[in-house]
Design a protein around this motif. Structure first.
Motif, PDB file in Angstrom:
ATOM      1  N   GLU A   1       0.822  -1.206   0.000  1.00 30.59           N
ATOM      2  CA  GLU A   1       0.000   0.000   0.000  1.00 30.59           C
ATOM      3  C   GLU A   1       0.859   1.261   0.000  1.00 30.59           C
ATOM      4  OE1 GLU A   1      -3.257   0.059  -0.364  1.00 30.59           O
ATOM      5  OE2 GLU A   1      -3.265  -2.139  -0.458  1.00 30.59           O
ATOM      6  N   VAL A   2       1.958   1.232   0.756  1.00 31.21           N
ATOM      7  CA  VAL A   2       2.857   2.387   0.826  1.00 31.21           C
ATOM      8  C   VAL A   2       3.503   2.638  -0.536  1.00 31.21           C
ATOM      9  CG1 VAL A   2       5.073   3.157   1.772  1.00 31.21           C
ATOM     10  CG2 VAL A   2       3.320   2.255   3.297  1.00 31.21           C
ATOM     11  N   ILE A   3       3.922   1.554  -1.198  1.00 30.30           N
ATOM     12  CA  ILE A   3       4.542   1.692  -2.521  1.00 30.30           C
ATOM     13  C   ILE A   3       3.569   2.349  -3.499  1.00 30.30           C
ATOM     14  CG2 ILE A   3       5.434   0.398  -4.492  1.00 30.30           C
ATOM     15  CD1 ILE A   3       6.593  -1.618  -2.501  1.00 30.30           C
ATOM     16  N   GLN A   4       2.313   1.959  -3.449  1.00 27.11           N
ATOM     17  CA  GLN A   4       1.310   2.533  -4.339  1.00 27.11           C
ATOM     18  C   GLN A   4       0.925   3.960  -3.926  1.00 27.11           C
ATOM     19  OE1 GLN A   4      -2.051  -0.103  -4.666  1.00 27.11           O
ATOM     20  NE2 GLN A   4      -0.781  -1.895  -5.143  1.00 27.11           N
ATOM     21  N   ARG A   5       0.792   4.193  -2.615  1.00 22.45           N
ATOM     22  CA  ARG A   5       0.321   5.491  -2.116  1.00 22.45           C
ATOM     23  C   ARG A   5       1.289   6.612  -2.466  1.00 22.45           C
ATOM     24  NH1 ARG A   5      -0.415   9.921  -0.865  1.00 22.45           N
ATOM     25  NH2 ARG A   5      -1.568  10.820   0.888  1.00 22.45           N
ATOM     26  N   TRP A   6       2.590   6.387  -2.254  1.00 18.80           N
ATOM     27  CA  TRP A   6       3.571   7.442  -2.494  1.00 18.80           C
ATOM     28  C   TRP A   6       4.459   7.147  -3.703  1.00 18.80           C
ATOM     29  CZ3 TRP A   6       2.838   6.485   3.017  1.00 18.80           C
ATOM     30  CH2 TRP A   6       2.192   7.540   3.660  1.00 18.80           C
ATOM     31  N   ASN A   7       4.055   6.173  -4.509  1.00 19.08           N
ATOM     32  CA  ASN A   7       4.793   5.831  -5.736  1.00 19.08           C
ATOM     33  C   ASN A   7       6.278   5.613  -5.444  1.00 19.08           C
ATOM     34  OD1 ASN A   7       5.014   5.295  -8.490  1.00 19.08           O
ATOM     35  ND2 ASN A   7       5.458   7.441  -9.001  1.00 19.08           N
ATOM     36  N   SER A   8       6.538   4.786  -4.447  1.00 22.33           N
ATOM     37  CA  SER A   8       7.902   4.585  -3.964  1.00 22.33           C
ATOM     38  C   SER A   8       8.563   3.418  -4.691  1.00 22.33           C
ATOM     39  CB  SER A   8       7.884   4.291  -2.457  1.00 22.33           C
ATOM     40  OG  SER A   8       7.228   5.317  -1.754  1.00 22.33           O
TER      41      SER A   8
ATOM     42  N   LYS B   1      10.845  -0.171  -4.588  1.00 20.10           N
ATOM     43  CA  LYS B   1      10.733  -1.355  -3.739  1.00 20.10           C
ATOM     44  C   LYS B   1      11.609  -1.217  -2.495  1.00 20.10           C
ATOM     45  CE  LYS B   1       8.103  -3.619  -6.681  1.00 20.10           C
ATOM     46  NZ  LYS B   1       6.686  -3.891  -6.417  1.00 20.10           N
ATOM     47  N   ALA B   2      12.798  -0.644  -2.668  1.00 21.62           N
ATOM     48  CA  ALA B   2      13.703  -0.479  -1.535  1.00 21.62           C
ATOM     49  C   ALA B   2      13.108   0.454  -0.486  1.00 21.62           C
ATOM     50  CB  ALA B   2      15.049   0.057  -2.015  1.00 21.62           C
ATOM     51  N   THR B   3      12.514   1.561  -0.933  1.00 25.64           N
ATOM     52  CA  THR B   3      11.902   2.523  -0.008  1.00 25.64           C
ATOM     53  C   THR B   3      10.712   1.902   0.706  1.00 25.64           C
ATOM     54  OG1 THR B   3      12.562   4.343  -1.456  1.00 25.64           O
ATOM     55  CG2 THR B   3      10.873   4.808   0.194  1.00 25.64           C
ATOM     56  N   GLY B   4       9.875   1.175  -0.024  1.00 23.94           N
ATOM     57  CA  GLY B   4       8.724   0.529   0.597  1.00 23.94           C
ATOM     58  C   GLY B   4       9.127  -0.578   1.538  1.00 23.94           C
ATOM     59  N   ALA B   5      10.158  -1.347   1.152  1.00 22.33           N
ATOM     60  CA  ALA B   5      10.604  -2.451   2.011  1.00 22.33           C
ATOM     61  C   ALA B   5      11.162  -1.944   3.328  1.00 22.33           C
ATOM     62  CB  ALA B   5      11.657  -3.278   1.282  1.00 22.33           C
ATOM     63  N   PHE B   6      11.707  -0.719   3.330  1.00 20.41           N
ATOM     64  CA  PHE B   6      12.271  -0.169   4.560  1.00 20.41           C
ATOM     65  C   PHE B   6      11.190   0.045   5.619  1.00 20.41           C
ATOM     66  CE2 PHE B   6      14.191   3.427   7.040  1.00 20.41           C
ATOM     67  CZ  PHE B   6      15.223   2.662   7.587  1.00 20.41           C
ATOM     68  N   VAL B   7       9.949   0.256   5.198  1.00 23.72           N
ATOM     69  CA  VAL B   7       8.848   0.393   6.156  1.00 23.72           C
ATOM     70  C   VAL B   7       8.705  -0.885   6.973  1.00 23.72           C
ATOM     71  CG1 VAL B   7       6.348   0.644   6.392  1.00 23.72           C
ATOM     72  CG2 VAL B   7       7.587   2.068   4.763  1.00 23.72           C
TER      73      VAL B   7
ATOM     74  N   PHE C   1      15.977  -5.898  -6.235  1.00 26.88           N
ATOM     75  CA  PHE C   1      14.839  -6.036  -7.149  1.00 26.88           C
ATOM     76  C   PHE C   1      14.781  -4.865  -8.130  1.00 26.88           C
ATOM     77  CE2 PHE C   1      10.566  -5.003  -8.488  1.00 26.88           C
ATOM     78  CZ  PHE C   1      10.058  -6.228  -8.917  1.00 26.88           C
ATOM     79  N   ASP C   2      15.015  -3.653  -7.625  1.00 27.91           N
ATOM     80  CA  ASP C   2      14.982  -2.479  -8.502  1.00 27.91           C
ATOM     81  C   ASP C   2      16.023  -2.587  -9.619  1.00 27.91           C
ATOM     82  OD1 ASP C   2      12.940  -1.289  -7.028  1.00 27.91           O
ATOM     83  OD2 ASP C   2      14.332  -0.275  -5.673  1.00 27.91           O
TER      84      ASP C   2
END
Length: 482
Positions: free
Chosen positions: A49-56, A58-64, A397-398
């Motif tokens: 959801e975070v990846i989609q919400r802020w268009n992040s 994979k690395a940024t979203g995975a850090f959550v 992954f990126d």
């Protein structure tokens, strides 16, 4: 309620293990584990959801997810300080309030940086305080059935791992992800009520009232606890008071760091992997349920295995460590749904048994009097690997646009981490080696008085011979390490 008020309350304490209020503690701790561990291990749902919400990325979203899980594991030292000043009960209540506040705030943050702080740090530390102190108090309230009680408590977390992600996905589909956080926050507040049931316990008063065993059946049940008590009084007294000078514990802490690097990749990035593979919502739910069901079974099996007196628990820990890495590696073989389901169930089974074994092996290595400090620090070292592992996997992954590379690296690191403990496993000296021989000695003592049978004398002679050999080995080891 302000912290200062909580610290001045004089709660009623208990002095009985394995009976009475211990069963209330077990039920409350199991429910706390359900909410706290389920919320932490269900964080992968919100990563997508975070990846989609802020268009992040994979690395940024995975850090959550890695930050939440890392804070969950590293909350041990902070919780230990709080428990020293107050009680386990106060720490659990404070954890419930902190996690609920963090989730409510997460629904209102304007950017991902704020989400890191509220969801990752605040909720992670709060859930960690709830879970760690619930497990710790169960270990203090139980002696004879410690392995089974610890397994039941953490199996409650397995139930949360099964139910919470499915519940959160359903809430997100019906209300969107922000309102779902309010509902999960309300569940975390319920841990404050359960925490109010957590009476302190005076272990020293209990241990001074130990009694002798009267029957062979009772000896079998008590053998494990007996060897632990003997080890605390005799073996660990020879060791340096500092954990950092305990070579086996240092190897164990390094193992935790490497294991943490790869062990949570399927938990944090699993839902996104399933979506990238092209699975539908229903199939994703099945894969999450496979992990959760295996996790519950694994925690129960781990508790039973750890309660077997003759079983070498450090060896069990190393074997589970290797199997965990192998099941992570299975994800890289194919994108077939059946293989993913098998890998998820197997990974959940081994992960659950491994988590239960961690607490018991920690006590085997350092003894009861240093258990809380050592367990907290071990979780802290594990959190270092967790915080680093998922973002690096997301970055990989990126670069490659595939999860096979990150999962393969995670599998190799987890399997390699087990090699660090093999010297301690093979060594006959030190506390772990003496504990292993004491268990064998306890088992030989159990069969020296066999039930009435035609060949009872032969069995007794064999058992006496085995006992003598073990005692000779123990005497030599003590002289070598004195």
């Amino acid at each position: 309620m302000p912290f200062g008020v909580l610290s001045t309350i004089r709660f009623k304490s208990s002095t009985k293990q394995d009976e009475g209020w211990a069963w209330v503690i077990l039920i409350a701790a199991t429910l706390n584990s359900f909410v706290a561990l389920g919320s932490a291990l269900g964080c992968g749902v919100y990563v997508s959801e975070v990846i989609q919400r802020w268009n992040s990325s994979k690395a940024t979203g995975a850090f959550v997810g890695s930050l939440l899980f890392g804070m969950f594991s590293s909350s041990g030292p902070l919780t230990t300080v709080l428990v020293t000043r107050t009680s386990h009960r106060t720490a659990i209540i404070m954890g419930g309030l902190l996690s609920a506040l963090g989730l409510v705030a997460s629904a209102n943050v304007p950017n991902i940086v704020g989400f890191y702080f509220t969801f990752g740090i605040m909720s992670g530390i709060g859930c960690g305080m709830i879970f760690l102190q619930s497990v710790m108090l169960v270990n203090l309230y139980f002696k004879r059935y410690r392995g089974i009680a610890s397994g039941i408590t953490i199996a409650g977390g397995g139930g949360g791992v099964l139910a919470m992600p499915l519940l959160e996905r359903m809430l997100i589909e019906h209300f969107s992800w922000q309102p779902s956080l309010y509902i999960v926050a309300g569940m975390c507040l319920n841990t404050c009520v359960l925490g109010a049931l957590m009476r302190p316990i005076h272990v020293k008063n209990i241990e001074s009232k130990s009694s002798s065993l009267e029957a062979d059946r009772d000896r079998v049940k008590e053998a494990d606890s007996l060897t632990e008590s003997e080890t605390d009084e005799n073996c660990y007294a020879r060791e340096d008071d500092s954990l950092l000078k305990n070579r086996t514990y240092i190897c164990y802490a390094v193992n935790n760091t490497l294991y943490g690097f790869g062990c949570t990749i399927p938990i944090i990035l699993g839902p996104d992997l399933y979506a990238e593979t092209g699975f539908t919502g229903a199939r994703i739910d099945i894969l999450i349920a496979c992990f959760g069901a295996g996790n519950i079974l694994g925690r129960l099996v781990g508790g039973v295995l750890c309660n077997i007196p003759a079983l070498d628990r450090l060896a069990l820990y190393v074997v589970l460590n290797i199997l965990l890495g192998m099941f992570i590696g299975l994800y890289t073989l194919s994108d077939d749904f059946v293989l993913y389901a098998f890998a998820s169930a197997g990974y959940g089974l081994i992960f659950g048994a491994f988590i239960v074994t961690q607490a018991v092996v920690t006590m085997d290595i350092v003894g009861r009097r240093k258990m809380e400090q050592a367990f907290s620090f071990a979780y802290f070292t594990c959190s270092l690997g967790i915080i680093i592992g998922a973002p690096l996997s997301g970055s990989l992954f990126d670069l490659t646009k595939s999860y096979k590379g990150p999962y393969l690296v995670a599998a190799i690191v987890v399997i390699s981490s087990s090699a660090i403990l093999i010297p301690s496993l093979l060594s006959g000296n030190g506390c772990v080696g003496r504990l292993r021989r004491q268990r064998l000695l306890a088992v030989s003592q159990i069969i020296i008085d066999p039930p009435t049978c035609s060949n009872g004398d032969a069995v007794r002679d064999t058992a006496t011979s085995v006992k003598g050999n073990i005692e000779n080995v123990m005497d030599v080891s003590v002289k070598e390490t004195a």
